[in-house]
Design a protein around this motif. Structure first.
Motif, PDB file in Angstrom:
ATOM      1  N   ASN A   1       0.825  -1.268   0.010  1.00  0.00           N
ATOM      2  CA  ASN A   1       0.197   0.002  -0.011  1.00  0.00           C
ATOM      3  C   ASN A   1       0.737   1.341  -0.123  1.00  0.00           C
ATOM      4  O   ASN A   1       0.664   2.263  -0.681  1.00  0.00           O
ATOM      5  CB  ASN A   1      -0.936  -0.097   1.158  1.00  0.00           C
ATOM      6  CG  ASN A   1      -2.261  -0.573   1.059  1.00  0.00           C
ATOM      7  OD1 ASN A   1      -2.575  -0.940  -0.347  1.00  0.00           O
ATOM      8  ND2 ASN A   1      -2.949  -0.605   1.819  1.00  0.00           N
ATOM      9  N   GLN A   2       1.668   1.248   0.822  1.00  0.00           N
ATOM     10  CA  GLN A   2       2.732   2.409   1.042  1.00  0.00           C
ATOM     11  C   GLN A   2       3.390   2.775  -0.434  1.00  0.00           C
ATOM     12  O   GLN A   2       3.664   3.751  -0.767  1.00  0.00           O
ATOM     13  CB  GLN A   2       3.604   2.217   2.035  1.00  0.00           C
ATOM     14  CG  GLN A   2       2.962   2.505   3.461  1.00  0.00           C
ATOM     15  CD  GLN A   2       4.033   2.673   4.554  1.00  0.00           C
ATOM     16  OE1 GLN A   2       4.944   1.992   4.513  1.00  0.00           O
ATOM     17  NE2 GLN A   2       3.804   3.652   5.257  1.00  0.00           N
TER      18      GLN A   2
ATOM     19  N   GLN B   1       2.533   1.924  -3.396  1.00  0.00           N
ATOM     20  CA  GLN B   1       1.771   2.490  -4.200  1.00  0.00           C
ATOM     21  C   GLN B   1       1.936   4.010  -4.617  1.00  0.00           C
ATOM     22  O   GLN B   1       1.715   4.697  -5.513  1.00  0.00           O
ATOM     23  CB  GLN B   1       0.326   1.892  -4.087  1.00  0.00           C
ATOM     24  CG  GLN B   1       0.219   0.555  -4.625  1.00  0.00           C
ATOM     25  CD  GLN B   1      -1.265   0.424  -4.803  1.00  0.00           C
ATOM     26  OE1 GLN B   1      -2.141   1.165  -4.769  1.00  0.00           O
ATOM     27  NE2 GLN B   1      -1.706  -0.910  -4.639  1.00  0.00           N
ATOM     28  N   ALA B   2       2.004   4.555  -3.294  1.00  0.00           N
ATOM     29  CA  ALA B   2       2.035   5.891  -3.079  1.00  0.00           C
ATOM     30  C   ALA B   2       2.956   6.787  -3.747  1.00  0.00           C
ATOM     31  O   ALA B   2       2.914   7.857  -4.388  1.00  0.00           O
ATOM     32  CB  ALA B   2       1.867   6.506  -1.713  1.00  0.00           C
ATOM     33  N   TYR B   3       4.290   5.881  -4.012  1.00  0.00           N
ATOM     34  CA  TYR B   3       5.368   6.709  -4.829  1.00  0.00           C
ATOM     35  C   TYR B   3       5.466   6.442  -6.228  1.00  0.00           C
ATOM     36  O   TYR B   3       6.317   6.571  -6.837  1.00  0.00           O
ATOM     37  CB  TYR B   3       6.515   6.170  -3.982  1.00  0.00           C
ATOM     38  CG  TYR B   3       6.576   6.741  -2.744  1.00  0.00           C
ATOM     39  CD1 TYR B   3       6.285   7.941  -2.223  1.00  0.00           C
ATOM     40  CD2 TYR B   3       6.090   5.568  -1.692  1.00  0.00           C
ATOM     41  CE1 TYR B   3       6.248   8.110  -0.984  1.00  0.00           C
ATOM     42  CE2 TYR B   3       5.850   5.750  -0.449  1.00  0.00           C
ATOM     43  CZ  TYR B   3       5.923   7.054   0.078  1.00  0.00           C
ATOM     44  OH  TYR B   3       5.487   7.348   1.387  1.00  0.00           O
ATOM     45  N   ASP B   4       4.531   5.681  -6.782  1.00  0.00           N
ATOM     46  CA  ASP B   4       4.436   5.024  -8.054  1.00  0.00           C
ATOM     47  C   ASP B   4       3.567   6.125  -8.991  1.00  0.00           C
ATOM     48  O   ASP B   4       3.683   5.978 -10.199  1.00  0.00           O
ATOM     49  CB  ASP B   4       3.638   3.632  -8.116  1.00  0.00           C
ATOM     50  CG  ASP B   4       4.402   2.644  -7.355  1.00  0.00           C
ATOM     51  OD1 ASP B   4       5.384   2.771  -6.999  1.00  0.00           O
ATOM     52  OD2 ASP B   4       3.801   1.767  -6.883  1.00  0.00           O
ATOM     53  N   ARG B   5       2.989   6.978  -8.639  1.00  0.00           N
ATOM     54  CA  ARG B   5       1.978   7.534  -9.336  1.00  0.00           C
ATOM     55  C   ARG B   5       2.562   8.961  -9.746  1.00  0.00           C
ATOM     56  O   ARG B   5       3.403   9.642  -9.388  1.00  0.00           O
ATOM     57  CB  ARG B   5       0.635   7.927  -8.381  1.00  0.00           C
ATOM     58  CG  ARG B   5       0.084   6.656  -8.181  1.00  0.00           C
ATOM     59  CD  ARG B   5      -1.414   6.772  -7.752  1.00  0.00           C
ATOM     60  NE  ARG B   5      -1.688   5.458  -6.795  1.00  0.00           N
ATOM     61  CZ  ARG B   5      -2.689   5.291  -5.883  1.00  0.00           C
ATOM     62  NH1 ARG B   5      -3.267   6.334  -5.389  1.00  0.00           N
ATOM     63  NH2 ARG B   5      -3.032   4.166  -5.315  1.00  0.00           N
TER      64      ARG B   5
END
Lengths: 242, 242, 242, 242, 242, 242, 242
Positions: free
Chosen positions: A4-5, A7-11
């Motif tokens: 989950n965490q 993912q935050a840096y993928d966008r």
């Protein structure tokens, strides 16, 4: 770090994670790992680039699976990773080489060219509206009579190497190079070492490998013919061909 | 603060958290901590920069792992953190130095240069569309005959130091410097102190360390040879080499 | 309001919450509270600015921890909060002062300068693509022979004060100032009051405090030497130093 | 409508909710309600603006808590809400007034000015990249010998009033005005009514209230002195002062 | 469709939902429904516009609650919905009318003007960075001696009507118009029908209604006085006034 | 595919779903299906366009429910879907036709015009910051003496037809056309076929249908009068009118 | 990888997934798979392109379902995938061909043209604000007397082929080509092979297939008539037609 965490840096744009990493850049490095293998070997008499270019179909023209490109007559570039991205960087490198030729009427230096390319790559990792380049390059050339071999990675960092492998199976190939590399090889020995490194991970046959040398004496880029590559492969007894 | 809330401040652009923090800047500081160690020491007779540049492979050319760069003939810059970002800032610093030389026909001041760099860094933390620079720099030089040593951090704040460590293991190295620093060392003593500080966290060998001095008398940047560094390392009995 | 809802107003750009608040501006105020303490005191004979500039390491050059800056020869600015942001606003103020000098051949007024700065700050709270400035300033100067002392806050509102504290421990310091302030102090008494206010929250020593005065008579900005600050500190018996 | 749904209309730019509301504009109205109270009263002989400007500290200069501003010599503007936003709109209004003076060599009309301001406000509610202004204004002036009193709200709608209250406690004050307003008051009676309205919600003292009149006869903006305000307050026996 | 799905089409820009709807445009239509009622009636001798403009306070100047505006001397526009948006469209319409007058030295046609306005509205529903206009307009005028009555809706579609109601209570008012409309009314009968339609949903009194006619014979826009409106209201025995 | 996943492809800009679909374009097609029905029939002697334009109120002027528009004197365009979007495309088509007339002094070809329109539509499906057009067009005209009938869909693809139906009930109407179409009809037979197709799904009456022909002989666009349409309707015994 | 994670890489712009993939590009490849089948075959005497263009209705003009387009007189392009995107790329290719003709007064090379197109495609996969092209092209032509056949894929990579299939059923068709391809076929044999490949997945009839050849001798693009295609189909006994 859980999914989950992460993912935050993928966008969207490339930003730092709490532990100071740039995930989009690391994912671009994964794109390089997904590419086919490429090896560079520097010898006193020149630099060798060898790339796996096995085709997904026997009907594809092998020449169109370009993995090694001449940037000008004394510098060649090999790539591993996202092919369409590689083409953009090669075009960028060629334009830089032509620009210097026009402006200063002399050939661009191998290190200068490499740094222009890595600056270009870095821009795509810091400012928004674009993704990083998913490709690593090996830049081989002769500069002031000296053979030079550089790597560019997706973060935009340049490294100079004696011998290096990029793309799928990199770790095994690099270990092989570290064990077998000898500083005083001749160019033919460099070709042998590069082909052996490529064959660590998979069978090699002459038509499935692209080999280019940049010779100190002539100062020019030469592509080995299938027959020349075949002779090396046979001599080394690589691959599974009968 | 729980993970969920924290995530909110990680995305997109650099914004304040409820407790007044800029997480992207703090994460960029983590990128500095992930970098290899770099130490600066100021003595009355000059400034010393020493940087760990151990290579991930014996085949990599150590010179290509650049950690200390001459900005002009009297100012040098060392970095810790994201290497490709460091290269951008060093290029920026060089262009600033050349610009001043051209405009005013005199060398740029060390403090002036440092503040130009920190202004540039700060812009990337306030306006959108880009991430902060993930790198800290040490700027060393001679200004009006005086040795100066500055640090730039990822928020864009300049600090002037007598002796300072950045990068991995910073806290232990800084404590060591605070205990051992003496204001009246000579330049050679400064090199010793810098190398000892670097060795707090790990073994040091001559080839794995880049040492640069800026000498008050000559006013110029000098890079120590491997032999010179080796002599210091041996004398100090650092590292685990036999 | 629960955490979940609050999050909604933290992201991207600065927007109103359902109860009419601008959270990014309030968080920027938290960044000010996280800064070290700064005090301003206006007396009939001049204005005093005093700022805590204790260093995180004894090796840091105290002069590089700039907390009070001369904008021109008759106006000084002290800051609390995000240091790199403060530097931007000080630079902005200096450019404004120079611009007026060039355009009208006279020094900029203290109030005029303050309002230029607050207009600049407000822009960053209303239009997208940037975060607010995480810093408060005290602007001290002489205008038409009168001492003036202004505060700018992160929303971009200017306030004029007789005596004011910003940064960490503001509430206690302000209460102290409200009890002890006397309109008819001389400048030396103003320095004493500022130092006593700073010591409400923590020990004070001469080297750890930056004191600047703007004198009505001379109309200029003067920085007190460590010895001068030391004399006041000793006389007042502040701090824990022996 | 539950909280979850409401959140959807709070983010990014100002858009319609399913029931046709613009939440960011409504939240900006809350910012007005959070501001201190301001009252306007129109009488045949002029317009009165009265604003609460109580300070959060006795050391703050009351004059710096500006709530009423002269736009030119015949128009004044009072505000309630986000102070820094109010300053921007007042500056905008002043620029408009100067522009008309320069272009047409005559003073701008009160209604014209109000509509320029509301057009400006509306833009910030329809196009992206910015938040609405969190402030309401009262615009008072003389136009063709007639007293005019307008309100601008955060949606950008202009209203003309005989008597109106904005800011904290608006509803109670407006009810009071509706009961007590008489069309034939003189200007002094207008001041009394405005002060009484302000005191509905809280004690009023002379120093804590800013009163400005625009007189039909003279056609100019006049600020009442603290003594003048004090005389009214005493006569009316308002507030809790002894 | 459940709430969760619906939310997805509300954010950022105006996009299609899976069933081909533009929710932001539909929500803007809700903003029209939230507005007060407005009626248009076309008769052979001219067009009537009547709008409810009841004030939220008796102290508000009714003339400032503008619901019907003259665009030039032969075209009037009435609105229902978000008032500040209506003002922008009316200003747009006026600029278009002036532009044609300047360019071609003749008055703009009613249909031409309506289509310019609807083109402008449509742009705000298709390209990003803005929300749709939350208002519907009735455009009334004389073109080539013929009375014309158009409606613009928030999608940017123009409709021509014999008689039409927009705003709160539209459905009931439109049903009433469909039952009672007669093609051969005179202008006074048109006023009666419009007032009766407005009173379907609520009491009507002369001061609370704005009535404007555009007369075929004179070709000009006329606003009925309160007395004139009062006479019609009394005659029709509308509202609850005694 | 479940609803949750589908949502992901609905937001912001038009992007591919995992199965290679562009949902915003498909939703725009739904907007076409929500529109009223339109039919085109090509015969050797000309092209017929017939569109349902039933009004939601008897007081609406049927002429203002424009469904078929002349682009120039030899090309007509009919639409189904979002009416305001249709108007934009028709305006775009008219400007293209005028441009060609001005540039080349000859009328634009039907196919050329159609492709200009579809290029324009495609742009809105690939680049961000806008939604696709929610409308399909039928383009009918004479080119080099030949009747041509094209359809444009929301993806920006042009199709040429002998007979085609778009909008609500398309599938049933198209099946009917496929069964009944005869290549050798005269223009009057084309009108009959078009009206019969429209009546597959609903009753048809003369006033509720807009019929336009483009005649090979005259090469011009002609709109049938209500009487002419009525004659066809009566003859065919369509609709439920007595 | 689960659905939730995958979603993260689908939104907004084209970015790398943790395993180094570009999902939007892969989804664009799915759009190609959804397209109808297209086959290219290179023989010594020329290149054959054959495309399925079956219509969804018998009333559609087959010529308007364009699948193969002449770019200039010696190069043809066939497409599979999103039709409107294909049209954009074909237009781009034509403009490139015309540009070269104008600039250099000679025909553009087949390889040069292909690379211009793939560069253009790659841009849409790296920079934000747009989606990738959902189409693959086959580019066939004669260059320096040699037949050439290239494929462009949605990532922007060019491949040269002896024989290749794209679009729906690609895998089966490509296997067939690999088994049956003979380097020494004549052009008529090439047509036969292409038609047989197309019929692997579905019945083929003359009207439902578009066949184009580029002949080495004439150096020009020729479209086979339905009769010519029919002759081949009959001879090969393909499809289910009686």
């Amino acid at each position: 770090m859980q999914d989950n965490q992460q993912q935050a840096y993928d966008r969207g744009i490339t930003i730092f994670s709490p532990d100071g990493r740039l995930y989009q850049v690391e994912y671009a490095r994964e794109a390089v790992e997904r590419g086919s293998a490429t090896v560079g070997v520097r010898t006193p008499s020149g630099v060798v680039l060898a790339a796996d270019r096995r085709a997904r179909s026997p009907l594809i023209e092998r020449d169109s699976i370009e993995k090694i490109h001449a940037v000008d007559d004394h510098i060649a570039v090999a790539s591993a990773g996202h092919v369409a991205d590689a083409r953009q960087l090669v075009d960028f490198a060629r334009r830089q080489a032509q620009l210097d030729q026009l402006r200063y009427d002399e050939a661009i230096g191998v290190e200068t060219l490499t740094k222009r390319v890595t600056d270009h790559i870095q821009q795509y990792t810091q400012t928004g509206g674009a993704r990083p380049f998913g490709v690593a390059l090996l830049v081989a050339g002769i500069e002031d009579g000296e053979p030079r071999l550089f790597e560019t990675d997706p973060s935009g960092t340049p490294y100079e190497w004696q011998a290096v492998a990029i793309g799928g199976g990199r770790d095994e190939m690099q270990s092989f190079l570290e064990e077998e590399y000898q500083a005083e090889m001749d160019l033919s020995g460099g070709v042998d070492l590069a082909l052996e490194a490529l064959s660590v991970d998979a069978d090699v046959d002459a038509a499935g490998v692209n080999v280019v040398t940049v010779d100190v004496e002539s100062g020019t880029v030469d592509t080995l013919s299938d027959d020349e590559v075949g002779a090396h492969v046979e001599e080394l007894d690589l691959g599974g061909e009968e």
